[in-house]
Design an enzyme around this catalytic site. Structure first.
Site, PDB file in Angstrom:
ATOM      1  N   GLN A 266      42.065  26.097  45.378  1.00  0.00           N
ATOM      2  CA  GLN A 266      41.035  26.039  44.330  1.00  0.00           C
ATOM      3  C   GLN A 266      40.232  24.738  44.385  1.00  0.00           C
ATOM      4  O   GLN A 266      39.044  24.722  44.064  1.00  0.00           O
ATOM      5  CB  GLN A 266      41.714  26.190  42.955  1.00  0.00           C
ATOM      6  CG  GLN A 266      40.792  26.652  41.843  1.00  0.00           C
ATOM      7  CD  GLN A 266      40.553  28.154  41.840  1.00  0.00           C
ATOM      8  OE1 GLN A 266      41.477  28.926  42.017  1.00  0.00           O
ATOM      9  NE2 GLN A 266      39.318  28.562  41.648  1.00  0.00           N
TER      10      GLN A 266
ATOM     11  N   LYS B 231      45.670  25.663  38.802  1.00  0.00           N
ATOM     12  CA  LYS B 231      46.102  27.068  38.741  1.00  0.00           C
ATOM     13  C   LYS B 231      47.342  27.156  37.876  1.00  0.00           C
ATOM     14  O   LYS B 231      48.102  26.201  37.773  1.00  0.00           O
ATOM     15  CB  LYS B 231      46.445  27.567  40.152  1.00  0.00           C
ATOM     16  CG  LYS B 231      46.428  29.061  40.295  1.00  0.00           C
ATOM     17  CD  LYS B 231      45.031  29.581  40.536  1.00  0.00           C
ATOM     18  CE  LYS B 231      44.954  31.080  40.552  1.00  0.00           C
ATOM     19  NZ  LYS B 231      43.644  31.542  41.019  1.00  0.00           N
TER      20      LYS B 231
ATOM     21  N   GLY C  51      41.242  34.141  34.397  1.00  0.00           N
ATOM     22  CA  GLY C  51      42.153  35.193  34.849  1.00  0.00           C
ATOM     23  C   GLY C  51      42.472  35.108  36.332  1.00  0.00           C
ATOM     24  O   GLY C  51      41.886  34.336  37.084  1.00  0.00           O
ATOM     25  N   ASP C  52      43.448  35.890  36.727  1.00  0.00           N
ATOM     26  CA  ASP C  52      43.814  36.100  38.135  1.00  0.00           C
ATOM     27  C   ASP C  52      44.657  37.385  38.127  1.00  0.00           C
ATOM     28  O   ASP C  52      44.533  38.183  37.190  1.00  0.00           O
ATOM     29  CB  ASP C  52      44.591  34.887  38.685  1.00  0.00           C
ATOM     30  CG  ASP C  52      44.701  34.895  40.217  1.00  0.00           C
ATOM     31  OD1 ASP C  52      43.748  34.486  40.886  1.00  0.00           O
ATOM     32  OD2 ASP C  52      45.754  35.329  40.763  1.00  0.00           O
TER      33      ASP C  52
ATOM     34  N   LYS D 235      37.592  25.317  47.079  1.00  0.00           N
ATOM     35  CA  LYS D 235      36.714  26.413  46.644  1.00  0.00           C
ATOM     36  C   LYS D 235      35.744  25.903  45.579  1.00  0.00           C
ATOM     37  O   LYS D 235      34.532  26.123  45.660  1.00  0.00           O
ATOM     38  CB  LYS D 235      37.583  27.537  46.069  1.00  0.00           C
ATOM     39  CG  LYS D 235      36.810  28.758  45.608  1.00  0.00           C
ATOM     40  CD  LYS D 235      37.628  29.674  44.704  1.00  0.00           C
ATOM     41  CE  LYS D 235      38.930  30.106  45.346  1.00  0.00           C
ATOM     42  NZ  LYS D 235      39.562  31.246  44.622  1.00  0.00           N
TER      43      LYS D 235
HETATM   44  P1  NDP Z   1      44.246  42.313  39.473  1.00  0.00           P
HETATM   45  O1  NDP Z   1      45.537  42.084  38.792  1.00  0.00           O
HETATM   46  O2  NDP Z   1      43.091  42.809  38.714  1.00  0.00           O
HETATM   47  O3  NDP Z   1      44.458  43.299  40.706  1.00  0.00           O
HETATM   48  C1  NDP Z   1      45.362  43.006  41.721  1.00  0.00           C
HETATM   49  C2  NDP Z   1      45.398  44.167  42.700  1.00  0.00           C
HETATM   50  O4  NDP Z   1      46.151  43.780  43.849  1.00  0.00           O
HETATM   51  C3  NDP Z   1      46.104  45.387  42.116  1.00  0.00           C
HETATM   52  O5  NDP Z   1      45.589  46.535  42.717  1.00  0.00           O
HETATM   53  C4  NDP Z   1      47.556  45.144  42.542  1.00  0.00           C
HETATM   54  O6  NDP Z   1      48.335  46.308  42.606  1.00  0.00           O
HETATM   55  C5  NDP Z   1      47.363  44.542  43.907  1.00  0.00           C
HETATM   56  N1  NDP Z   1      48.490  43.625  44.190  1.00  0.00           N
HETATM   57  C6  NDP Z   1      48.855  42.547  43.473  1.00  0.00           C
HETATM   58  N2  NDP Z   1      49.938  41.974  43.966  1.00  0.00           N
HETATM   59  C7  NDP Z   1      50.292  42.713  45.020  1.00  0.00           C
HETATM   60  C8  NDP Z   1      51.338  42.639  45.955  1.00  0.00           C
HETATM   61  N3  NDP Z   1      52.273  41.663  45.894  1.00  0.00           N
HETATM   62  N4  NDP Z   1      51.367  43.553  46.933  1.00  0.00           N
HETATM   63  C9  NDP Z   1      50.437  44.542  46.994  1.00  0.00           C
HETATM   64  N5  NDP Z   1      49.410  44.671  46.124  1.00  0.00           N
HETATM   65  C10 NDP Z   1      49.348  43.769  45.162  1.00  0.00           C
HETATM   66  O7  NDP Z   1      43.914  40.916  40.185  1.00  0.00           O
HETATM   67  P2  NDP Z   1      42.505  40.413  40.760  1.00  0.00           P
HETATM   68  O8  NDP Z   1      41.715  41.540  41.281  1.00  0.00           O
HETATM   69  O9  NDP Z   1      41.915  39.509  39.776  1.00  0.00           O
HETATM   70  O10 NDP Z   1      42.990  39.486  41.972  1.00  0.00           O
HETATM   71  C11 NDP Z   1      43.117  39.967  43.305  1.00  0.00           C
HETATM   72  C12 NDP Z   1      43.079  38.796  44.280  1.00  0.00           C
HETATM   73  O11 NDP Z   1      41.831  38.098  44.143  1.00  0.00           O
HETATM   74  C13 NDP Z   1      44.159  37.732  44.066  1.00  0.00           C
HETATM   75  O12 NDP Z   1      44.494  37.184  45.324  1.00  0.00           O
HETATM   76  C14 NDP Z   1      43.440  36.685  43.246  1.00  0.00           C
HETATM   77  O13 NDP Z   1      44.041  35.400  43.389  1.00  0.00           O
HETATM   78  C15 NDP Z   1      42.067  36.715  43.891  1.00  0.00           C
HETATM   79  N6  NDP Z   1      40.947  36.193  43.116  1.00  0.00           N
HETATM   80  C16 NDP Z   1      40.680  36.646  41.856  1.00  0.00           C
HETATM   81  C17 NDP Z   1      39.587  36.165  41.156  1.00  0.00           C
HETATM   82  C18 NDP Z   1      39.202  36.672  39.819  1.00  0.00           C
HETATM   83  O14 NDP Z   1      38.161  36.267  39.315  1.00  0.00           O
HETATM   84  N7  NDP Z   1      39.962  37.575  39.205  1.00  0.00           N
HETATM   85  C19 NDP Z   1      38.734  35.107  41.732  1.00  0.00           C
HETATM   86  C20 NDP Z   1      39.054  34.764  43.095  1.00  0.00           C
HETATM   87  C21 NDP Z   1      40.131  35.291  43.723  1.00  0.00           C
HETATM   88  P3  NDP Z   1      49.419  46.618  41.454  1.00  0.00           P
HETATM   89  O15 NDP Z   1      48.606  47.020  40.260  1.00  0.00           O
HETATM   90  O16 NDP Z   1      50.250  47.710  42.021  1.00  0.00           O
HETATM   91  O17 NDP Z   1      50.176  45.345  41.237  1.00  0.00           O
HETATM   92  O1  2IT Z   2      41.108  32.311  42.320  1.00  0.00           O
HETATM   93  C1  2IT Z   2      40.145  32.151  41.554  1.00  0.00           C
HETATM   94  O2  2IT Z   2      39.138  31.540  41.905  1.00  0.00           O
HETATM   95  C2  2IT Z   2      40.218  32.722  40.211  1.00  0.00           C
HETATM   96  N1  2IT Z   2      41.198  33.383  39.888  1.00  0.00           N
HETATM   97  C3  2IT Z   2      39.108  32.496  39.221  1.00  0.00           C
HETATM   98  C4  2IT Z   2      39.239  31.141  38.591  1.00  0.00           C
HETATM   99  C5  2IT Z   2      38.284  30.857  37.457  1.00  0.00           C
HETATM  100  O3  2IT Z   2      38.482  29.791  36.838  1.00  0.00           O
HETATM  101  O4  2IT Z   2      37.373  31.625  37.169  1.00  0.00           O
END
Ligand code: NDP
Ligand code: 2IT
Length: 453
Positions: free
Chosen positions: A118, A133, A172-173, A121
């Site tokens: 982070q 984080k 969120g994450d 980024k």
């Molecule tokens: P969500 O919780 O909305 O979705 C996560 C998705 O990934 C779900 O479909 C989940 O499936 C799947 N998943 C999670 N863990 C695992 C695992 N161990 N093995 C297989 N599938 C898995 O999270 P986000 O979409 O917010 O985050 C997804 C990725 O993006 C993460 O790496 C996060 O750090 C990154 N990210 C998120 C940001 C954001 O703004 N939200 C910003 C930048 C990066 P299931 O429902 O079955 O667990």
């Molecule tokens: O991994 C990421 O960049 C996030 N989960 C979003 C972080 C944020 O503060 O919006």
């Protein structure tokens, strides 16, 4: 280190072995640090002062790490205990900023890898935000709304004393979306007796959230991939794509890819993946995931037609031209990379954080596949969080169009900064090197100016 001589440096080798020694049992953190340090040899050669005053050691050491007990009462009136974390990694550029993850796999090493990524980024976005984080090993799956609320309230009961719009601003994450942010914001407001809108981002639109924040990570990742392709005279139009996950990032990645004329044929969750030869029906995915909170297997059951569900297995066996891993770390292995390359993939954009293993990254780069690392490609989420903070500070709210236009511009700038930095350091087309160096230089400059802190 496994890097080439050009990227090698005795100082970096020493920092890496000290990080490995002092942080045992944290493989994801080791992986993230190794990848960044492997990019810095050329910077140290050009600017030796960045290696002075233990600057690189300091970057690898979190400013503060908070670990706490989260006790809460489930619907059966039983007490459950989880562990909460917040790693405040680096505040050279602004208040700590970064998401909160609720997933049973969460431990200190995972939060440290995410916090470390982070820092760079956030630096790449060009905005005034440091890196942090947090999270918990709480598993939200199968929990009632009331349980989620009580957990979030207990989590915030401890965390609130470490936050503030000028101190640390979570979002969120995985496992933390609008519902959880709402519960946490409500509890923060109650505990502090302050309507401090800028203390959390990803808020609901009626209480200080920003339009386009929900969409921002996925949209931003697609803008990045689009720019990689257009800068080489190609485009997303007409290409087949596979997006792993079906959460926040995956859903809005699919939406933007579709609007650019891409055909998305597969997505997944942690149980398995679905393939739809007619192209994914995104409204149905949203209904299943955002409204009903069900498994992705429901898609094939409800849609039928030329769709099917594969339990377990690897989604990367589905042939595609664009791959966007958007679920979790190390979900795309060397074996998967080989399969994707054999099947003709031309671009990979990481929506998730560190989804490709080091071997996969190496294979993509050797094969000439355009590869966008997460810390650059998924920066649109946190960048739009910073736009939300801006709106909160000025008690304003912008239109969707205005916010998305800013996001698109930020992603263009991040892409171009990575590309020109890679050129400048003699590695044209290497977005990993470009992102690591461009992010590092900004943080290093600020830390250097502030003395030994
Ligand atoms: P969500 O919780 O909305 O979705 C996560 C998705 O990934 C779900 O479909 C989940 O499936 C799947 N998943 C999670 N863990 C695992 C695992 N161990 N093995 C297989 N599938 C898995 O999270 P986000 O979409 O917010 O985050 C997804 C990725 O993006 C993460 O790496 C996060 O750090 C990154 N990210 C998120 C940001 C954001 O703004 N939200 C910003 C930048 C990066 P299931 O429902 O079955 O667990
Ligand atoms: O991994 C990421 O960049 C996030 N989960 C979003 C972080 C944020 O503060 O919006």
């Amino acid at each position: 280190m496994t890097h080439t001589d050009e990227n090698s440096d005795p100082v970096l080798d020493e920092v890496l072995s000290s990080v490995l020694r002092r942080n045992p049992g944290e493989p994801e953190f080791h992986q993230a640090v190794r990848e960044v340090l492997e990019s810095l040899g050329r910077v140290i050669a050009k600017h030796p002062r960045y290696a002075n005053n233990a600057l690189i050691e300091r970057i690898c050491e979190p400013e503060r790490q908070i670990i706490f007990r989260v006790p809460w009462v489930n619907d059966k009136n039983q007490v459950e205990i989880n562990r909460g974390f917040r790693v405040q990694f680096n505040s050279a550029l602004g208040p700590y900023k970064g998401g909160i993850r609720f997933h049973p796999s969460v431990n200190l090493g995972i939060i440290k890898f995410l916090g470390f990524e982070q820092i760079f980024k956030n630096a790449l976005t060009g905005m005034p935000i440091g890196g942090g984080k947090g999270g918990s090993d709480f598993d939200p799956r199968g929990r009632s709304d009331a349980e989620i609320m009580r957990f979030c309230q207990s989590f915030m009961l401890e965390l609130h004393r470490h936050l503030g719009e000028y101190t640390d601003v979570p979002a969120g994450d995985i496992g933390v979306g609008g519902r959880e942010i709402g519960y946490m914001f409500g509890q923060y407001k109650r505990l502090t007796n302050r309507y401090e809108a800028g203390v959390l981002t990803g808020k609901g639109l009626v209480y200080g959230g920003s339009l386009a924040r929900k969409e921002a990570t996925g949209f931003g990742a697609v803008y990045f991939v689009d720019r990689m392709l257009t800068s080489r005279g190609d485009s997303i139009e007409g290409k087949t794509a596979v997006v792993s996950g079906s959460g926040n990032v995956a859903i809005y990645t699919i939406e933007k890819l579709q609007s650019f004329g891409g055909k998305i044929i597969a997505c997944s969750d942690s149980n398995g993946y679905i393939v739809d030869e007619d192209g994914i029906d995104l409204a149905l995915v949203k209904e299943i995931k955002e409204v009903r909170r069900q498994r992705i297997s429901e898609y094939a059951r409800l849609k039928g037609g030329r769709s099917h569900y594969v339990e377990g297995g690897s989604i990367w066996n589905v042939p595609c031209q664009i791959a966007m891993p958007s679920a979790t770390q190390n979900e795309l292995t060397g074996k998967d990379a080989k399969t994707l390359i054999e099947n003709g993939v031309i671009a990979v954009g990481e929506g998730a954080n560190m989804p490709s293993t080091p071997e996969a990254v190496r294979l993509f780069q050797q094969a000439g596949v355009l590869f966008a690392p997460g810390k650059a490609a998924n920066a649109g989420g946190v960048a739009t969080s910073a736009l939300e903070m801006q709106q909160n500070a000025s008690r304003d709210s912008w239109s969707f169009e205005q916010t998305e236009a800013r996001l698109a511009e930020i992603m263009r700038n991040i892409h171009d900064r990575c590309a020109t930095t890679a050129d400048e350091y003699g590695a044209p087309g290497d977005y990993v090197l470009g992102a690591n160096i461009a992010g590092f230089v900004r943080v290093a400059e600020a830390m250097d100016a502030m003395g030994v802190i």
